[in-house]
Design a protein around this motif. Sequence first.
Motif, PDB file in Angstrom:
ATOM      1  N   ARG A 134      25.177-112.085  63.032  1.00  0.00           N
ATOM      2  CA  ARG A 134      26.248-113.041  62.737  1.00  0.00           C
ATOM      3  C   ARG A 134      26.159-114.217  63.706  1.00  0.00           C
ATOM      4  O   ARG A 134      25.952-114.016  64.902  1.00  0.00           O
ATOM      5  CB  ARG A 134      27.610-112.351  62.866  1.00  0.00           C
ATOM      6  CG  ARG A 134      27.792-111.164  61.932  1.00  0.00           C
ATOM      7  CD  ARG A 134      29.165-110.511  62.077  1.00  0.00           C
ATOM      8  NE  ARG A 134      29.269-109.667  63.253  1.00  0.00           N
ATOM      9  CZ  ARG A 134      28.917-108.385  63.282  1.00  0.00           C
ATOM     10  NH1 ARG A 134      28.398-107.805  62.214  1.00  0.00           N
ATOM     11  NH2 ARG A 134      29.072-107.672  64.387  1.00  0.00           N
ATOM     12  N   GLY A 135      26.330-115.409  63.190  1.00  0.00           N
ATOM     13  CA  GLY A 135      26.220-116.600  64.020  1.00  0.00           C
ATOM     14  C   GLY A 135      27.327-116.724  65.042  1.00  0.00           C
ATOM     15  O   GLY A 135      27.109-117.193  66.161  1.00  0.00           O
ATOM     16  N   GLY A 136      28.528-116.303  64.664  1.00  0.00           N
ATOM     17  CA  GLY A 136      29.673-116.352  65.563  1.00  0.00           C
ATOM     18  C   GLY A 136      30.074-114.973  66.025  1.00  0.00           C
ATOM     19  O   GLY A 136      29.274-114.036  66.006  1.00  0.00           O
ATOM     20  N   ALA A 137      31.333-114.845  66.439  1.00  0.00           N
ATOM     21  CA  ALA A 137      31.862-113.566  66.904  1.00  0.00           C
ATOM     22  C   ALA A 137      33.079-113.193  66.069  1.00  0.00           C
ATOM     23  O   ALA A 137      33.930-114.038  65.799  1.00  0.00           O
ATOM     24  CB  ALA A 137      32.235-113.648  68.381  1.00  0.00           C
ATOM     25  N   TYR A 138      33.159-111.917  65.685  1.00  0.00           N
ATOM     26  CA  TYR A 138      34.203-111.466  64.766  1.00  0.00           C
ATOM     27  C   TYR A 138      34.935-110.232  65.280  1.00  0.00           C
ATOM     28  O   TYR A 138      35.662-109.591  64.528  1.00  0.00           O
ATOM     29  CB  TYR A 138      33.576-111.157  63.401  1.00  0.00           C
ATOM     30  CG  TYR A 138      32.952-112.364  62.744  1.00  0.00           C
ATOM     31  CD1 TYR A 138      33.639-113.089  61.783  1.00  0.00           C
ATOM     32  CD2 TYR A 138      31.674-112.797  63.104  1.00  0.00           C
ATOM     33  CE1 TYR A 138      33.074-114.213  61.193  1.00  0.00           C
ATOM     34  CE2 TYR A 138      31.102-113.914  62.526  1.00  0.00           C
ATOM     35  CZ  TYR A 138      31.815-114.616  61.566  1.00  0.00           C
ATOM     36  OH  TYR A 138      31.249-115.739  60.983  1.00  0.00           O
ATOM     37  N   GLY A 139      34.738-109.894  66.541  1.00  0.00           N
ATOM     38  CA  GLY A 139      35.334-108.690  67.090  1.00  0.00           C
ATOM     39  C   GLY A 139      36.825-108.816  67.358  1.00  0.00           C
ATOM     40  O   GLY A 139      37.425-109.889  67.188  1.00  0.00           O
ATOM     41  N   THR A 174      24.520-115.469  67.294  1.00  0.00           N
ATOM     42  CA  THR A 174      23.135-115.931  67.156  1.00  0.00           C
ATOM     43  C   THR A 174      23.045-117.454  67.095  1.00  0.00           C
ATOM     44  O   THR A 174      21.954-118.012  67.246  1.00  0.00           O
ATOM     45  CB  THR A 174      22.485-115.347  65.886  1.00  0.00           C
ATOM     46  OG1 THR A 174      23.193-115.800  64.726  1.00  0.00           O
ATOM     47  CG2 THR A 174      22.490-113.826  65.937  1.00  0.00           C
ATOM     48  N   LEU A 175      24.181-118.135  66.898  1.00  0.00           N
ATOM     49  CA  LEU A 175      24.169-119.595  66.868  1.00  0.00           C
ATOM     50  C   LEU A 175      24.402-120.218  68.249  1.00  0.00           C
ATOM     51  O   LEU A 175      24.425-121.435  68.376  1.00  0.00           O
ATOM     52  CB  LEU A 175      25.224-120.121  65.882  1.00  0.00           C
ATOM     53  CG  LEU A 175      24.870-119.955  64.402  1.00  0.00           C
ATOM     54  CD1 LEU A 175      26.008-120.474  63.525  1.00  0.00           C
ATOM     55  CD2 LEU A 175      23.565-120.663  64.053  1.00  0.00           C
ATOM     56  N   VAL A 176      24.581-119.386  69.250  1.00  0.00           N
ATOM     57  CA  VAL A 176      24.658-119.913  70.613  1.00  0.00           C
ATOM     58  C   VAL A 176      23.284-120.481  70.971  1.00  0.00           C
ATOM     59  O   VAL A 176      22.255-119.829  70.799  1.00  0.00           O
ATOM     60  CB  VAL A 176      25.059-118.822  71.616  1.00  0.00           C
ATOM     61  CG1 VAL A 176      24.944-119.340  73.041  1.00  0.00           C
ATOM     62  CG2 VAL A 176      26.488-118.353  71.339  1.00  0.00           C
ATOM     63  N   THR A 188      27.212-114.318  77.336  1.00  0.00           N
ATOM     64  CA  THR A 188      27.602-113.234  76.428  1.00  0.00           C
ATOM     65  C   THR A 188      26.571-113.049  75.330  1.00  0.00           C
ATOM     66  O   THR A 188      26.189-111.922  74.987  1.00  0.00           O
ATOM     67  CB  THR A 188      28.973-113.537  75.800  1.00  0.00           C
ATOM     68  OG1 THR A 188      29.947-113.647  76.834  1.00  0.00           O
ATOM     69  CG2 THR A 188      29.388-112.440  74.833  1.00  0.00           C
ATOM     70  N   ALA A 189      26.100-114.156  74.769  1.00  0.00           N
ATOM     71  CA  ALA A 189      25.115-114.095  73.691  1.00  0.00           C
ATOM     72  C   ALA A 189      23.802-113.472  74.166  1.00  0.00           C
ATOM     73  O   ALA A 189      23.177-112.690  73.434  1.00  0.00           O
ATOM     74  CB  ALA A 189      24.866-115.485  73.131  1.00  0.00           C
ATOM     75  N   ALA A 190      23.388-113.821  75.368  1.00  0.00           N
ATOM     76  CA  ALA A 190      22.146-113.263  75.913  1.00  0.00           C
ATOM     77  C   ALA A 190      22.252-111.749  76.083  1.00  0.00           C
ATOM     78  O   ALA A 190      21.307-111.004  75.786  1.00  0.00           O
ATOM     79  CB  ALA A 190      21.811-113.920  77.248  1.00  0.00           C
ATOM     80  N   LEU A 191      23.416-111.288  76.523  1.00  0.00           N
ATOM     81  CA  LEU A 191      23.627-109.846  76.681  1.00  0.00           C
ATOM     82  C   LEU A 191      23.629-109.153  75.319  1.00  0.00           C
ATOM     83  O   LEU A 191      23.051-108.072  75.158  1.00  0.00           O
ATOM     84  CB  LEU A 191      24.942-109.593  77.411  1.00  0.00           C
ATOM     85  CG  LEU A 191      25.327-108.118  77.611  1.00  0.00           C
ATOM     86  CD1 LEU A 191      24.241-107.388  78.400  1.00  0.00           C
ATOM     87  CD2 LEU A 191      26.672-108.005  78.304  1.00  0.00           C
TER      88      LEU A 191
END
Length: 210
Positions: A134-139, A174-176, A188-191
């Motif tokens: 997912r490109g963004g975050a949805y949690g 994944t869009l970061v 956060t994205a790298a982790l």
Amino acid sequence: MAVLRIDASIQGPRSASTELADLVEAEWTATRPGTTVVRRHLGAEPLPADAWASAIHGSFTPEEQRSDAHHSALSLAGSLAGELRDSEAVILALPLYNYGISQHAKAWIDLVMAGGDQGEKLLDGKPAIVLTTRGGAYGPGTPREGWDHNTDYLRRVVADIWGADLTLIEREFTLVGVNPALDAFAETAALMRKTAHEAAVAAGRTLAVR
């Protein structure tokens, strides 16, 4: 052993879901060198958009009255269901697009269902690795919590309807690095990427020796 791999990304070499599937496949084939991998890339070679409707209509039409489109669609649906049925395991790289499942993956799922027997568990007890990105975050707690209409659907189809032993691997943000508005989430994205990659490698290795 035959493994069916399905990709649905439209991102080509930049695809995060394909990257994960490549890790699973590499680890799987390294662990079990004799594996045959059957591939379909639905994003690069989409299935006909009208095939599912033709297959459904054809299945309710007496054989002698079926059109060429009916016969073609029913043959395609049967072939796709057969690929799934004949596989000993599956790798499914299916990203979220526009808050849901991609049209390419949905067309494949619909045709597989049309080609199988009513209520048939095409993957009954077989390992299935679903890789979704997912490109963004949805949690929980995010502004778009609850907007992911892809992942639960895939669980229902692969595990509940097809009966697979499901391993689900997810990667967000994944869009970061692509969308400047998300630059603050680089760490956060790298982790998340590292965690997903480690899970993909572990899943490929673990399920190959089952």
